[in-house]
Design an enzyme around this catalytic site. Structure first.
Site, PDB file in Angstrom:
ATOM      1  N   HIS A   1      55.334 -11.552-112.012  1.00 36.87           N
ATOM      2  CA  HIS A   1      53.965 -11.248-111.592  1.00 36.87           C
ATOM      3  C   HIS A   1      53.693  -9.780-111.913  1.00 36.87           C
ATOM      4  O   HIS A   1      53.630  -8.926-111.028  1.00 36.87           O
ATOM      5  CB  HIS A   1      53.855 -11.528-110.089  1.00 36.87           C
TER       6      HIS A   1
ATOM      7  N   TYR B   1      39.791 -25.009-107.064  1.00 37.39           N
ATOM      8  CA  TYR B   1      39.631 -23.566-107.150  1.00 37.39           C
ATOM      9  C   TYR B   1      40.863 -22.817-107.658  1.00 37.39           C
ATOM     10  O   TYR B   1      41.982 -23.059-107.193  1.00 37.39           O
ATOM     11  CB  TYR B   1      39.257 -23.004-105.768  1.00 37.39           C
TER      12      TYR B   1
ATOM     13  N   ASP C   1      48.239  -9.526-115.168  1.00 39.05           N
ATOM     14  CA  ASP C   1      48.738 -10.329-114.055  1.00 39.05           C
ATOM     15  C   ASP C   1      50.141 -10.887-114.236  1.00 39.05           C
ATOM     16  O   ASP C   1      50.907 -10.924-113.286  1.00 39.05           O
ATOM     17  CB  ASP C   1      47.767 -11.483-113.794  1.00 39.05           C
TER      18      ASP C   1
ATOM     19  N   LYS D   1      49.363 -19.563-111.853  1.00 37.32           N
ATOM     20  CA  LYS D   1      50.495 -19.316-110.960  1.00 37.32           C
ATOM     21  C   LYS D   1      51.513 -20.463-111.004  1.00 37.32           C
ATOM     22  O   LYS D   1      52.724 -20.231-110.977  1.00 37.32           O
ATOM     23  CB  LYS D   1      50.005 -19.122-109.525  1.00 37.32           C
TER      24      LYS D   1
ATOM     25  N   SER E   1      48.835  -7.848-104.022  1.00 34.66           N
ATOM     26  CA  SER E   1      47.380  -7.824-104.122  1.00 34.66           C
ATOM     27  C   SER E   1      46.824  -6.551-103.498  1.00 34.66           C
ATOM     28  O   SER E   1      47.399  -5.986-102.563  1.00 34.66           O
ATOM     29  CB  SER E   1      46.781  -9.040-103.422  1.00 34.66           C
TER      30      SER E   1
ATOM     31  N   CYS F   1      46.633  -3.555-104.659  1.00 32.66           N
ATOM     32  CA  CYS F   1      47.421  -2.333-104.871  1.00 32.66           C
ATOM     33  C   CYS F   1      47.143  -1.695-106.240  1.00 32.66           C
ATOM     34  O   CYS F   1      47.950  -0.897-106.729  1.00 32.66           O
ATOM     35  CB  CYS F   1      48.907  -2.627-104.720  1.00 32.66           C
TER      36      CYS F   1
END
Length: 648
Positions: free
Chosen positions: A288, A259, A335, A268, A310, A312
């Site tokens: 990020h 996942y 991102d 990431k 996250s 925001c």
């Protein structure tokens, strides 16, 4: 397809794995030969380095077949067909070339607690926390344990499966700002998703053949120690899932999860963790951050990068629809930003990704129309609900007709107002090509990158923190990033609305000592005299009744308008103890639907900020300790002095 391709080699395999491979080689297990490599088709074009990586991985994982991916449409159609046969995905006939995947319920998110960085010395990876305090700025693993973790999981983990070799570029192929990787995986879902999220295919392999180095990414969904795969349509091994990074050799190893950030290793793992260590060595920044272009009514265009934790408003800002007349926002990325200085000292950025891997719940035509216009073509949805008319549904999505039945993300009937569990998993996703975004910037694939004029930091702060303020200097701006805090949301594994520290919105993604990371940011002052201005924003301040004081969404263009004017050094600010805020009348609020109490929105309560200084100091002392740069402690001390001298 290249069938049963193996070669015994131990050049880069950790010692314990090498011994295992030797045993397998002598046993000729399952009739597989490890003493040759049959080349045909795409395999004949592998560079020696890629070939060695494939040989080692095949000897270790023992797949039935190996497929060298070329990124073609025909290949993608076959991958989708394989997933359909396996039950991994189902088509969504309501949309063009869209698919829905349902995962094992035990494999639904990134696993931060099982993510490690391997270096020779602990202090290379993480600061030394205060005695008795648990470190929260990364997980370190020594080399011997790294080798043992691999040896306990990978031997034979791909038996009966196809091993896919995925060459990919993070950033436009051939750009001096881009980097190349090769992911080896046994998941066709991962291959299809990597095709969306990266530039993937034969043209990337050609660059490696010409001598360019690459990041080695080995991934397997795994096979449980019991040998029993609980959900054949979504194989995984959640009990033994582990995500490993070895920056010194540009290596990522991921096991047990299919996942998201656990398996799409370009995201990431590569773009932030390995990317930041590479940036540290080479003198640039891997962050990020979203990247947007904004054009004012005069036709003047600037580019802004922004780092938010996250929930925001990161994607919403990246795809903003401005309410201010004459303004236009275009999206470069939502991102990740890779930023390097050019020969003239201008900081330039690329979005290293090729797609959006967005959180679905809460996305709607009201909150983010451009994301909605992007997602419903050539996309893979994961763990959202499905509808009887061949579409998808999630919480916060636009209303669907009453006669349309909904099936939740676990395949069970779901009725709004009756079912107690959400229809879509809170971390459900859409994976869509960035080129489909209706406001994608014309320069989003410019190999030179776009020039960054401002950097925004921000978080979800219900009290005390103004809507926007500007840092007094570059060092002060780095301090603002280091001191970032944000209210935890329902998606986080914390109870209550506690304020969490999330420096630079990078807390889960640091791959080297945070103190050294801060030194690296501070060193940018020596690289250019044309540094971007730094700002802090907070769309989430609440009044005494618990209501948001600022309308947010498209109205945030009013804040960007002030930021643009400050970039041009317009004297539209007033100094405060925490930084520069808009002077009276400087923030354009003309045409707002409801009045805003600007005095309260920009108030700086002394008691709140004294406590804020204490909390930041405690965090730095507990988590960073002796590794905290002197310049950052100086900024904190100066802030405290200014706040102490404030009038009540």
């Amino acid at each position: 397809m290249i069938s049963r391709v193996f070669l015994f080699t131990t050049k880069r395999i950790p010692h314990q794995i090498a011994q295992h491979v030797k045993r397998l080689a002598t046993q000729s297990e399952a009739g597989l030969a490890y003493n040759h490599l049959r080349l045909n088709g795409a395999a004949a074009r592998l560079s020696p380095k890629v070939r060695a990586f494939v040989e080692e991985s095949a000897a270790l994982c023992q797949p039935e077949k190996i497929h060298i991916c070329d990124g073609s449409d025909a290949e993608n159609r076959e991958l989708l067909a394989i997933q359909q046969r396996q039950g991994t995905i189902v088509p969504l006939p309501k949309y063009e070339n869209c698919w829905l995947a349902r995962t094992n319920p035990a494999d639904v998110a990134r696993v931060e607690s099982k993510t490690f960085i391997c270096t020779e010395r602990r202090e290379e990876t993480v600061p030394t926390p205060k005695a008795g305090v648990t470190g929260a700025l990364g997980n370190w693993m020594p080399p011997q344990e790294y080798e043992r973790a691999i040896a306990q999981r990978f031997p034979g983990c791909m038996k009966g499966r196809t091993m896919y070799v995925v060459p990919f570029s993070m950033g436009p192929v051939g750009s001096p700002l881009s980097k190349i990787g090769v992911e080896i995986t046994d998941s066709p879902y991962v291959v299809a998703s990597m095709r969306i999220m990266t530039r993937m295919g034969s043209n990337v392999m050609d660059h490696i053949y010409e001598g360019e180095d690459f990041v080695r990414c080995l991934h397997s969904v795994g096979t449980p120690a019991s040998g029993v795969i609980e959900m054949p349509s979504w194989p995984c091994d959640p009990e033994r899932t582990i995500i490993l990074h070895k920056p010194a050799v540009n290596e990522i190893v991921s096991y047990g999860s299919g996942y998201g950030g656990n398996s799409l290793l370009g995201k990431k793992c590569f773009a932030l963790r390995i990317g930041s260590t590479t940036a540290h060595r080479e003198g640039w920044l891997a962050e990020h951050m979203l990247i947007l272009g904004i054009t004012n009514p005069k036709g003047e265009k600037r580019y802004i990068a922004a780092a938010f934790p996250s929930a925001c408003g990161k994607t919403n800002l990246a795809m903003l629809t401005p309410t201010l007349p004459g303004y236009k926002v275009e999206c470069v990325g939502d991102d990740i930003a890779w930023m390097k200085f050019d020969a003239n000292g201008q900081l330039r950025a690329i979005n290293p990704e090729n797609g959006f891997f967005g959180v679905a719940p809460g996305t709607s035509m009201a909150t983010n129309p451009n994301a909605m216009k992007t997602a419903f073509k050539n996309s893979v949805f994961t763990n959202v609900a499905s509808t009887s008319d061949g579409g998808v549904y999630w919480e916060g999505m636009d209303k669907i007709p009453d006669d349309v039945a909904i099936t939740d993300w676990q395949g069970q009937p779901w009725k709004k107002g009756e079912s107690k569990k959400p229809a879509a998993h809170p971390n459900s996703r859409f994976c869509s090509p960035a080129a489909q975004c209706p406001i994608i910037d014309s320069a989003w694939e410019d190999p030179a990158g776009v020039p960054i004029s401002a950097i925004l930091f921000g978080g979800r702060r219900p009290a005390g923190v103004p809507l926007v303020y500007e840092a007094n200097s570059w060092a002060h701006g780095v301090f603002l990033g280091a001191a970032m805090r944000s209210e935890a949301t329902a998606a986080a594994e914390h109870k209550g609305k506690v304020i969490m520290h999330d420096p630079f919105a990078m807390r889960p993604f640091f791959a080297y000592n945070f103190g050294h990371y801060l030194d690296h940011w501070l060193s940018m002052q020596k690289r250019s005299t044309n540094l971007p201005k730094i700002f802090h924003v907070n769309w989430f301040r609440k009044d005494s009744n618990g209501n948001f004081m600022w309308p947010g969404f498209g109205e945030n263009s009013r804040v960007l308008d002030w930021v643009l004017r400050r970039i041009d050094n317009e004297p539209c600010f007033q100094d405060t103890s925490i930084g520069k805020i808009p002077s009276k009348g400087a923030l354009n609020v003309e045409g707002l639907k409801d009045p805003v109490d600007l005095d309260t929105l920009f108030s700086i309560p002394k008691g709140f900020w004294m406590q804020e200084c204490d909390e930041i100091a405690k965090y730095f002392d507990n988590q960073v300790g002796k590794d905290l740069p002197h310049a950052i402690s100086t900024e904190l001390n100066e802030l405290r002095k200014r706040v102490e001298n404030m009038k009540e």
